[in-house]
Structures are given as C-alpha cells and as structure tokens.
Design a protein around this motif. Sequence first.
Motif, PDB file in Angstrom:
ATOM      1  N   LYS A 168      93.208  23.964  12.612  1.00 38.57           N
ATOM      2  CA  LYS A 168      92.887  22.955  11.242  1.00 38.57           C
ATOM      3  C   LYS A 168      94.036  23.429  10.110  1.00 38.57           C
ATOM      4  CE  LYS A 168      88.100  24.016  12.450  1.00 38.57           C
ATOM      5  NZ  LYS A 168      87.794  22.636  12.953  1.00 38.57           N
ATOM      6  N   VAL A 169      94.364  22.667   9.556  1.00 37.34           N
ATOM      7  CA  VAL A 169      95.475  22.658   8.601  1.00 37.34           C
ATOM      8  C   VAL A 169      95.420  21.810   7.185  1.00 37.34           C
ATOM      9  CG1 VAL A 169      97.987  22.523   7.868  1.00 37.34           C
ATOM     10  CG2 VAL A 169      97.355  23.455   9.929  1.00 37.34           C
ATOM     11  N   HIS A 180      88.492  10.134  -5.092  1.00 34.69           N
ATOM     12  CA  HIS A 180      89.304  10.226  -3.788  1.00 34.69           C
ATOM     13  C   HIS A 180      89.406  11.646  -3.366  1.00 34.69           C
ATOM     14  CE1 HIS A 180      92.271  11.362  -6.438  1.00 34.69           C
ATOM     15  NE2 HIS A 180      92.154  10.173  -7.174  1.00 34.69           N
ATOM     16  N   TYR A 181      89.145  12.687  -4.363  1.00 31.28           N
ATOM     17  CA  TYR A 181      89.251  14.037  -4.117  1.00 31.28           C
ATOM     18  C   TYR A 181      90.346  14.455  -3.394  1.00 31.28           C
ATOM     19  CZ  TYR A 181      84.295  13.479  -5.551  1.00 31.28           C
ATOM     20  OH  TYR A 181      83.152  13.348  -6.148  1.00 31.28           O
ATOM     21  N   TYR A 182      91.493  13.893  -3.849  1.00 27.45           N
ATOM     22  CA  TYR A 182      92.650  14.477  -3.110  1.00 27.45           C
ATOM     23  C   TYR A 182      93.830  14.112  -4.121  1.00 27.45           C
ATOM     24  CZ  TYR A 182      96.285  14.139   0.652  1.00 27.45           C
ATOM     25  OH  TYR A 182      97.276  14.564   1.378  1.00 27.45           O
ATOM     26  N   GLY A 183      94.979  14.621  -3.877  1.00 28.40           N
ATOM     27  CA  GLY A 183      96.321  14.416  -4.452  1.00 28.40           C
ATOM     28  C   GLY A 183      97.469  14.517  -3.491  1.00 28.40           C
ATOM     29  N   PHE A 184      98.647  13.808  -3.486  1.00 27.27           N
ATOM     30  CA  PHE A 184      99.712  13.767  -2.447  1.00 27.27           C
ATOM     31  C   PHE A 184     100.182  15.133  -2.673  1.00 27.27           C
ATOM     32  CE2 PHE A 184      98.960   9.236  -2.275  1.00 27.27           C
ATOM     33  CZ  PHE A 184      98.567   9.113  -0.709  1.00 27.27           C
ATOM     34  N   THR A 185     100.590  15.812  -1.785  1.00 31.05           N
ATOM     35  CA  THR A 185     101.619  16.942  -1.872  1.00 31.05           C
ATOM     36  C   THR A 185     102.989  16.802  -0.627  1.00 31.05           C
ATOM     37  OG1 THR A 185     100.313  18.399  -0.375  1.00 31.05           O
ATOM     38  CG2 THR A 185      99.797  18.677  -2.394  1.00 31.05           C
ATOM     39  N   TRP A 186     102.402  15.572  -0.023  1.00 33.17           N
ATOM     40  CA  TRP A 186     103.693  15.366   0.889  1.00 33.17           C
ATOM     41  C   TRP A 186     103.689  13.936   1.146  1.00 33.17           C
ATOM     42  CZ3 TRP A 186     103.017  14.190   6.615  1.00 33.17           C
ATOM     43  CH2 TRP A 186     101.582  14.247   6.798  1.00 33.17           C
ATOM     44  N   SER A 187     104.166  13.246   2.188  1.00 32.80           N
ATOM     45  CA  SER A 187     104.426  12.033   2.194  1.00 32.80           C
ATOM     46  C   SER A 187     103.171  11.205   2.424  1.00 32.80           C
ATOM     47  CB  SER A 187     105.266  11.784   3.721  1.00 32.80           C
ATOM     48  OG  SER A 187     105.195  10.416   4.184  1.00 32.80           O
ATOM     49  N   PRO A 188     103.039  10.091   1.602  1.00 33.28           N
ATOM     50  CA  PRO A 188     101.867   9.333   1.604  1.00 33.28           C
ATOM     51  C   PRO A 188     101.828   8.438   3.078  1.00 33.28           C
ATOM     52  CG  PRO A 188     102.748   9.190  -0.318  1.00 33.28           C
ATOM     53  CD  PRO A 188     103.840   9.846   0.381  1.00 33.28           C
ATOM     54  N   VAL A 189     103.000   7.923   3.526  1.00 30.26           N
ATOM     55  CA  VAL A 189     102.917   7.315   4.836  1.00 30.26           C
ATOM     56  C   VAL A 189     102.572   8.333   5.923  1.00 30.26           C
ATOM     57  CG1 VAL A 189     105.433   7.545   5.349  1.00 30.26           C
ATOM     58  CG2 VAL A 189     104.213   5.754   6.330  1.00 30.26           C
ATOM     59  N   ILE A 221      86.088  28.340   4.796  1.00 30.13           N
ATOM     60  CA  ILE A 221      86.957  29.333   5.075  1.00 30.13           C
ATOM     61  C   ILE A 221      87.253  30.251   3.723  1.00 30.13           C
ATOM     62  CG2 ILE A 221      89.423  29.547   5.212  1.00 30.13           C
ATOM     63  CD1 ILE A 221      89.371  26.821   6.665  1.00 30.13           C
ATOM     64  N   ASP A 222      87.263  31.581   3.770  1.00 29.05           N
ATOM     65  CA  ASP A 222      87.216  32.297   2.719  1.00 29.05           C
ATOM     66  C   ASP A 222      86.479  32.085   1.570  1.00 29.05           C
ATOM     67  OD1 ASP A 222      89.011  33.873   3.982  1.00 29.05           O
ATOM     68  OD2 ASP A 222      90.746  32.789   3.112  1.00 29.05           O
ATOM     69  N   GLY A 223      85.010  31.751   2.155  1.00 25.31           N
ATOM     70  CA  GLY A 223      84.171  31.275   1.051  1.00 25.31           C
ATOM     71  C   GLY A 223      84.125  29.959   0.344  1.00 25.31           C
ATOM     72  N   ILE A 224      85.146  29.173   0.869  1.00 26.15           N
ATOM     73  CA  ILE A 224      85.298  27.927   0.012  1.00 26.15           C
ATOM     74  C   ILE A 224      84.813  26.717   1.297  1.00 26.15           C
ATOM     75  CG2 ILE A 224      86.719  26.135  -0.945  1.00 26.15           C
ATOM     76  CD1 ILE A 224      88.408  28.609  -1.941  1.00 26.15           C
ATOM     77  N   SER A 225      84.105  25.801   0.806  1.00 25.76           N
ATOM     78  CA  SER A 225      83.742  24.593   1.684  1.00 25.76           C
ATOM     79  C   SER A 225      84.849  23.505   1.738  1.00 25.76           C
ATOM     80  CB  SER A 225      82.433  23.986   1.139  1.00 25.76           C
ATOM     81  OG  SER A 225      81.410  24.787   1.376  1.00 25.76           O
ATOM     82  N   TYR A 226      85.256  23.133   2.816  1.00 24.11           N
ATOM     83  CA  TYR A 226      86.132  22.052   3.230  1.00 24.11           C
ATOM     84  C   TYR A 226      85.547  21.081   4.246  1.00 24.11           C
ATOM     85  CZ  TYR A 226      89.443  25.596   1.335  1.00 24.11           C
ATOM     86  OH  TYR A 226      90.429  26.119   0.575  1.00 24.11           O
ATOM     87  N   GLU A 227      85.821  19.928   4.262  1.00 22.30           N
ATOM     88  CA  GLU A 227      85.573  19.094   5.290  1.00 22.30           C
ATOM     89  C   GLU A 227      86.776  19.006   6.436  1.00 22.30           C
ATOM     90  OE1 GLU A 227      82.292  16.097   3.572  1.00 22.30           O
ATOM     91  OE2 GLU A 227      84.443  15.257   3.718  1.00 22.30           O
ATOM     92  N   ASP A 228      86.512  19.022   7.798  1.00 18.72           N
ATOM     93  CA  ASP A 228      87.842  18.775   8.575  1.00 18.72           C
ATOM     94  C   ASP A 228      87.313  17.306   9.504  1.00 18.72           C
ATOM     95  OD1 ASP A 228      85.873  19.260  10.927  1.00 18.72           O
ATOM     96  OD2 ASP A 228      86.601  21.335  10.581  1.00 18.72           O
ATOM     97  N   ARG A 255      90.359  18.911   4.287  1.00 19.88           N
ATOM     98  CA  ARG A 255      90.202  18.416   3.155  1.00 19.88           C
ATOM     99  C   ARG A 255      89.013  18.659   2.189  1.00 19.88           C
ATOM    100  NH1 ARG A 255      94.784  17.100   3.825  1.00 19.88           N
ATOM    101  NH2 ARG A 255      95.526  15.075   4.506  1.00 19.88           N
ATOM    102  N   HIS A 256      89.310  18.605   0.845  1.00 18.14           N
ATOM    103  CA  HIS A 256      88.123  18.717   0.003  1.00 18.14           C
ATOM    104  C   HIS A 256      87.021  18.025   0.249  1.00 18.14           C
ATOM    105  CE1 HIS A 256      90.514  21.214  -2.637  1.00 18.14           C
ATOM    106  NE2 HIS A 256      91.276  20.647  -2.671  1.00 18.14           N
ATOM    107  N   PRO A 257      85.783  18.272   0.096  1.00 19.66           N
ATOM    108  CA  PRO A 257      84.440  17.335   0.489  1.00 19.66           C
ATOM    109  C   PRO A 257      84.661  16.072  -0.592  1.00 19.66           C
ATOM    110  CG  PRO A 257      83.741  19.669   0.036  1.00 19.66           C
ATOM    111  CD  PRO A 257      85.285  19.738  -0.044  1.00 19.66           C
ATOM    112  N   GLY A 258      84.307  14.990   0.139  1.00 22.68           N
ATOM    113  CA  GLY A 258      84.377  13.692  -0.389  1.00 22.68           C
ATOM    114  C   GLY A 258      85.238  12.711  -0.076  1.00 22.68           C
ATOM    115  N   HIS A 259      86.531  13.525   0.258  1.00 23.94           N
ATOM    116  CA  HIS A 259      87.700  12.394   0.477  1.00 23.94           C
ATOM    117  C   HIS A 259      87.519  11.678   1.683  1.00 23.94           C
ATOM    118  CE1 HIS A 259      91.976  11.543   0.957  1.00 23.94           C
ATOM    119  NE2 HIS A 259      92.058  12.027   2.119  1.00 23.94           N
ATOM    120  N   TYR A 260      87.021  12.403   2.755  1.00 22.87           N
ATOM    121  CA  TYR A 260      87.163  11.465   4.011  1.00 22.87           C
ATOM    122  C   TYR A 260      86.057  10.052   3.920  1.00 22.87           C
ATOM    123  CZ  TYR A 260      89.992  14.409   6.796  1.00 22.87           C
ATOM    124  OH  TYR A 260      90.928  15.496   7.328  1.00 22.87           O
ATOM    125  N   ALA A 261      84.897  10.345   2.934  1.00 24.82           N
ATOM    126  CA  ALA A 261      84.045   9.434   2.836  1.00 24.82           C
ATOM    127  C   ALA A 261      84.813   8.048   2.257  1.00 24.82           C
ATOM    128  CB  ALA A 261      83.064  10.024   2.118  1.00 24.82           C
TER     129      ALA A 261
END
Length: 380
Positions: A168-169, A180-189, A221-228, A255-261
Amino acid sequence: MKKHHNIVIAGAGGIAEAVGLLLMEWSEVTPTLFIGDRTHSKAKKVAHWIQEGTTKSGFIKDFHLAEKGITDEMKAILRQGDIILDCLPGSQAPRIAQFAKDFNLHYANLTEYVSETEEIMALAKDAKTGFILQTGLAPGYIDLLANGLFQQFCIDFEIDQVDKLEMKVGALTNHAVAPHYYGFTWSPVGVATEYLKETIVLRDFKKTTLPSLSERATIIIDGISYEDDLTSGGAADLPDALLGKVRSLDYKTLRHPGHYAWVQEQLANLGNSPNAIKSLQEKMEAIIPHIEDDKIVLYTAVEGKDAAGMLRRKEIAKCILPQKVGKHQLRAIQTTTAAPLVQAAQLLLETPHSGVVLQSQIDPKQFLNGNYIIRVYGKM
C-alpha cells in the motif's frame, strides 16, 4: 556513481528535475547530464534549476527531444550516452526504450502501464544493454520492500507459502477538505489512469485481474486512519514471480477517508464515457488543487502460518516527508520516486546486465540499502 557517466534524462517534469539533482549531489563522481523534452524551454529551465541547486560542479546540457522521429542533435547525444532515464509519460516508454536499444544504451523507467511494459519486454529481450522497468516508488520500491519481507518471512518461519502479501502506498497531503479529501501531489492523468485500469492480483494462489476501486477497506497506520483500494500497476511483476507461493497478493493506494466515495460518485455521473480516464481527470482537476506540501505513506505486510501452524504477521510502515537536497527543497513524491530510478541506473552502469530486468529479479537487500535509496528511505 563511482566513476563518470553520461546520463540522458528524458522529460523535464518534477521527477526529472529531482533525478538530475540527486545524481549531481549524491554521486561519488559527478556525471554529465543531458536533459531533453519536447518543449525545449522546459528542458532548459530544468537544467538551469539543477545547476543552481547543486553544490557540485558538472556539465548539464539541455536539448530538444522531438515528439516524433529523431534529430541530428538527438543522435549525437544518444551516441555519447551510457544510459537513458525515462521520466516521460508511460505512453512514450516504448519509443524511448527503442532509442536505448538502437544506440546501445542502458535504460530505466518509472511507468506503471502494463501494455507498454510488455511491449518493452518484447523489444529488449535480446538487447546487449540492461533495461530495468517500473523502478519508481509504486511500482518499484514498494515491490522490492514487499518481496524482501516475503523472503525473510519464509526464512524466519521455515515455510515456502504464505496467505497474504499486501502493498500500500499513498502520495498524500497533510490536510484534506471536503468534498474530495485530496490534493494533487503528482500527475492528475496518472491518478485517473490508476483508478480506471484493471489491476493484476493473486487470489487463491492464481493470477487474475480485478477492477480498480473494487475492494475498499480501512487501515490504521501509526495511529492514523486511511482508506485503501485496488489500483492498477503497483504490483509490478510480483503476481508472476510469486505465483503459487502467495494465496492473496495485491497493491492498493492509500487515501484520506472520504476520497474514494467522492471518486465513485464522479464515475457514476460519467456513465459509459468513451474516454473515461480523460473525463475523470478533467472532473478532478476542476475541483482538486495542486499542493506542494506532501508526504508519502507506505505499508507492506506478510501474513501466514509458521511451520508449527501458528498464524504470524510481519509489517513495515514508513512516512517520508519533503527533504532538502543541495540548495533545493524537494517534495516527498519527488525523492521517493527519483531515488529508486537513480539506484537502478547505478545498478545497470556498475554491474553487468543485459536484456530486461524486472523488480522481482533485483536483490531486495542490496538495492534497498543502496547509497541513493537510504538517503530517502533509511536503512533496512
């Protein structure tokens, strides 16, 4: 690098500039760099940026990498080169790999695209130089980390099969806002592509494909909730290499919770769009901002029963933050992607290799403790 090399960097984006800076700053012997892009002004800008940011002295030349065909200037540079580091979009990979074969250069790339990787495997199978494919963060580092953990697990518990191998990454922002619970840090495509292309997994010890975004789950992971959730490309060639040895193997993006939905809602609104990747990319770019302050969260785990029948699990998790290299501050996505590519370059240039080299064929312990890798990821 322990001796001087002429290194051609194809592309002039954020990863290309990081690759150039790492090579200049962290090589024992400073290489000569040739940086090419279809927009010559971008290549010139990146060459200048690297020159300004390095504390070392060395020669950096920019050039126009024609979008089609080959120019006399390109031929002259390729004849001088020892290796091409391909930082272009994955669709360009077979073309750049063909240049490497034609001009007898080593080649390494980052792409997670499966069909382009298969095309390069076919053209490079009889090459006299080495071609390391899919050697960035994911695919790349995460696959070597997972394979190394799998090998050690089998040694420690005296077994040759396991139940699960998880990779998982997440390239994430420190904060995330609705909807959206997200921000682009790399290529949108790249993001849109990994969300929509099928993913290759192992299920019940057999290789199969599943739709991306079809197995969402929550992980702490390290006490922080993520969605995969499942996304394409990140497993590299491990489904083939570990066939019959792992009951369930997959790569998921964090991803942060809420993004995938939110993404699923956008996909539902698209319906049967003839160009879904482009449509999703446009929808995301209309509302999701690009953010410089980032972090990389990665996690891998192996689970299975030991020789005595007791269920065991081993896990590795890391969080990589932005890092200063030379005089420049690089984003976490830049260093974590560039370092494995540069380490792969050293592997090809300083040890004998020919033909295609896939991630499962690289010694995890040696590579993960390489001099470029440990400066970003730490020692294993």
